[in-house]
Design a protein around this motif. Sequence first.
Motif, short mmCIF file in Angstrom:
data_model
loop_
_atom_site.label_atom_id
_atom_site.label_comp_id
_atom_site.label_asym_id
_atom_site.label_seq_id
_atom_site.Cartn_x
_atom_site.Cartn_y
_atom_site.Cartn_z
N MET A 120 0.84 -1.19 0.00
CA MET A 120 0.00 0.00 0.00
C MET A 120 0.87 1.24 0.00
SD MET A 120 -3.12 0.96 2.58
CE MET A 120 -4.00 -0.51 2.06
N ASN A 121 0.45 2.26 -0.72
CA ASN A 121 1.21 3.50 -0.83
C ASN A 121 1.21 4.26 0.49
OD1 ASN A 121 2.37 5.91 -1.49
ND2 ASN A 121 1.06 6.33 -3.25
N PRO A 122 2.38 4.45 1.12
CA PRO A 122 2.41 5.17 2.40
C PRO A 122 2.06 6.63 2.27
CG PRO A 122 4.64 4.76 1.61
CD PRO A 122 3.73 4.01 0.70
N HIS A 123 2.00 7.17 1.02
CA HIS A 123 1.71 8.58 0.82
C HIS A 123 0.21 8.85 0.65
CE1 HIS A 123 5.97 9.34 0.69
NE2 HIS A 123 6.12 8.45 -0.26
N VAL A 124 -0.61 7.81 0.68
CA VAL A 124 -2.05 8.02 0.73
C VAL A 124 -2.37 8.74 2.04
CG1 VAL A 124 -4.29 6.88 0.92
CG2 VAL A 124 -2.56 6.00 -0.68
N PRO A 125 -3.14 9.82 2.01
CA PRO A 125 -3.41 10.56 3.25
C PRO A 125 -3.97 9.66 4.36
CG PRO A 125 -4.17 11.82 1.37
CD PRO A 125 -3.78 10.46 0.84
N ALA A 126 -3.39 9.77 5.52
CA ALA A 126 -3.91 9.05 6.68
C ALA A 126 -5.08 9.84 7.26
CB ALA A 126 -2.83 8.88 7.73
N ARG A 127 -6.14 9.13 7.60
CA ARG A 127 -7.32 9.77 8.18
C ARG A 127 -7.18 9.75 9.70
NH1 ARG A 127 -11.64 5.71 6.08
NH2 ARG A 127 -9.96 4.37 6.90
N LEU A 128 -7.08 10.91 10.28
CA LEU A 128 -6.83 11.02 11.72
C LEU A 128 -7.97 11.74 12.42
CD1 LEU A 128 -3.55 11.72 13.52
CD2 LEU A 128 -5.47 13.22 14.04
N GLY A 129 -8.29 11.27 13.61
CA GLY A 129 -9.34 11.89 14.41
C GLY A 129 -8.78 12.55 15.65
N ALA A 130 -9.33 13.70 16.01
CA ALA A 130 -8.96 14.41 17.23
C ALA A 130 -10.21 15.01 17.85
CB ALA A 130 -7.94 15.51 16.94
N VAL A 131 -10.27 14.99 19.17
CA VAL A 131 -11.41 15.52 19.91
C VAL A 131 -11.16 16.99 20.24
CG1 VAL A 131 -12.70 15.39 22.08
CG2 VAL A 131 -12.12 13.30 20.82
N VAL A 132 -12.14 17.83 19.97
CA VAL A 132 -12.01 19.27 20.22
C VAL A 132 -12.47 19.56 21.65
CG1 VAL A 132 -12.59 21.59 19.42
CG2 VAL A 132 -12.41 19.71 17.78
N TYR A 133 -11.54 19.38 22.59
CA TYR A 133 -11.82 19.69 23.99
C TYR A 133 -11.59 21.17 24.29
CZ TYR A 133 -6.74 19.48 24.43
OH TYR A 133 -5.41 19.71 24.26
N ASP A 134 -10.93 21.86 23.34
CA ASP A 134 -10.60 23.27 23.49
C ASP A 134 -10.41 23.83 22.08
OD1 ASP A 134 -8.34 25.51 23.72
OD2 ASP A 134 -9.25 25.35 25.71
N PRO A 135 -10.72 25.12 21.83
CA PRO A 135 -10.52 25.67 20.48
C PRO A 135 -9.09 25.54 19.96
CG PRO A 135 -11.89 27.14 21.78
CD PRO A 135 -11.40 26.08 22.72
N LYS A 136 -8.11 25.46 20.86
CA LYS A 136 -6.72 25.36 20.40
C LYS A 136 -6.45 24.07 19.64
CE LYS A 136 -4.79 23.18 24.58
NZ LYS A 136 -3.84 23.33 25.70
N VAL A 137 -7.31 23.07 19.79
CA VAL A 137 -7.09 21.79 19.11
C VAL A 137 -7.03 21.99 17.59
CG1 VAL A 137 -8.13 19.53 18.60
CG2 VAL A 137 -8.06 20.38 20.96
N THR A 138 -7.89 22.83 17.05
CA THR A 138 -7.89 23.04 15.60
C THR A 138 -6.60 23.75 15.16
OG1 THR A 138 -9.13 25.11 15.85
CG2 THR A 138 -10.40 23.09 15.49
N VAL A 139 -6.08 24.63 16.00
CA VAL A 139 -4.81 25.29 15.69
C VAL A 139 -3.67 24.28 15.69
CG1 VAL A 139 -3.16 27.06 16.44
CG2 VAL A 139 -5.63 27.47 16.66
N ILE A 140 -3.64 23.43 16.73
CA ILE A 140 -2.60 22.41 16.85
C ILE A 140 -2.55 21.53 15.61
CG2 ILE A 140 -2.00 20.28 18.08
CD1 ILE A 140 -3.10 21.71 20.64
N TRP A 141 -3.71 21.04 15.18
CA TRP A 141 -3.72 20.11 14.07
C TRP A 141 -3.54 20.80 12.74
CZ3 TRP A 141 -2.35 15.42 14.26
CH2 TRP A 141 -2.40 14.76 15.50
N GLY A 142 -3.83 22.09 12.64
CA GLY A 142 -3.49 22.84 11.44
C GLY A 142 -1.98 22.91 11.25
#
Length: 271
Positions: free
Chosen positions: A1-23
């Motif tokens: 399998m191609n390792p460059h296929v985007p990995a689908r990752l999940g994160a829980v938004v316990y604080d607005p900073k979570v979206t900044v972190i993952w950006g």
Amino acid sequence: MNPHVPARLGAVVYDPKVTVIWGIIRTFFEQQGAPLVVSFYADYALQVDALVNDRIDIAWNSPLAWLDAVRRTGGRCRAIAMRDTDRDRVSHIVSRAPAAAVASLRGKTLATGAEDSPQATLIPLQWLREQGLRPGEDFHVRRFDIGVGLHGDHVGGEREALEALRRGEVDATVMLDLNHDAWVRDGTLDPSQFVTVATTGRFDHCNFTVREEFARDREAAFLAALFAMHYDDPTHREMMDLEGLKQWLPGRVTGYAALERAVAPGGLVGA
């Protein structure tokens, strides 16, 4: 399998900073040739459901969500990475100074965090059981159910429990060592007025969880990019400070025994 296929990752938004972190992380991963598609979830139950049902490949899981994933997959999952600060944590039981030993809690009221907080409720209460003090029988528990579903990542419950102690409404409270130290530094917790009367054994916190079926080459590509992040790089430091770490480390599962004991009596993870 191609390792460059985007990995689908999940994160829980316990604080607005979570979206900044993952950006920040997503941008760096793209530069490393390991693209990510990040999905955000309102709570860990939804995220674990997405992992188990193959809607995401990698879940940034709380320790309780890790146990839930293990249960729901029949053990067919792996903890592949974690923060340096996820290892060897403890929780403190704090009371007003001067304070006696933990046995002095008998007949008193202990404040805790949310019902599903490993560090501020589940592990400390189990630790007290193992010291011979039964919650609800030998001492009273006043729980602060703020952010239920976020597994203690939202520190509101711990903070409100501390405020209850400061107001004299309870005799002691529970908090993660990292929160204790941060509150001492910023003046929220005055060590001349409040002291630690007991400390739990060590336990581990969050990890990146994948199902057993997740391809090893894709896992290797994800980990190569993750471990390429360094605190001495200013572009990484912002994210690492927000996420509370200085180094990403390989995952391990040896630090979840205390939480396993804590949830076993209820027969249901998160109960």
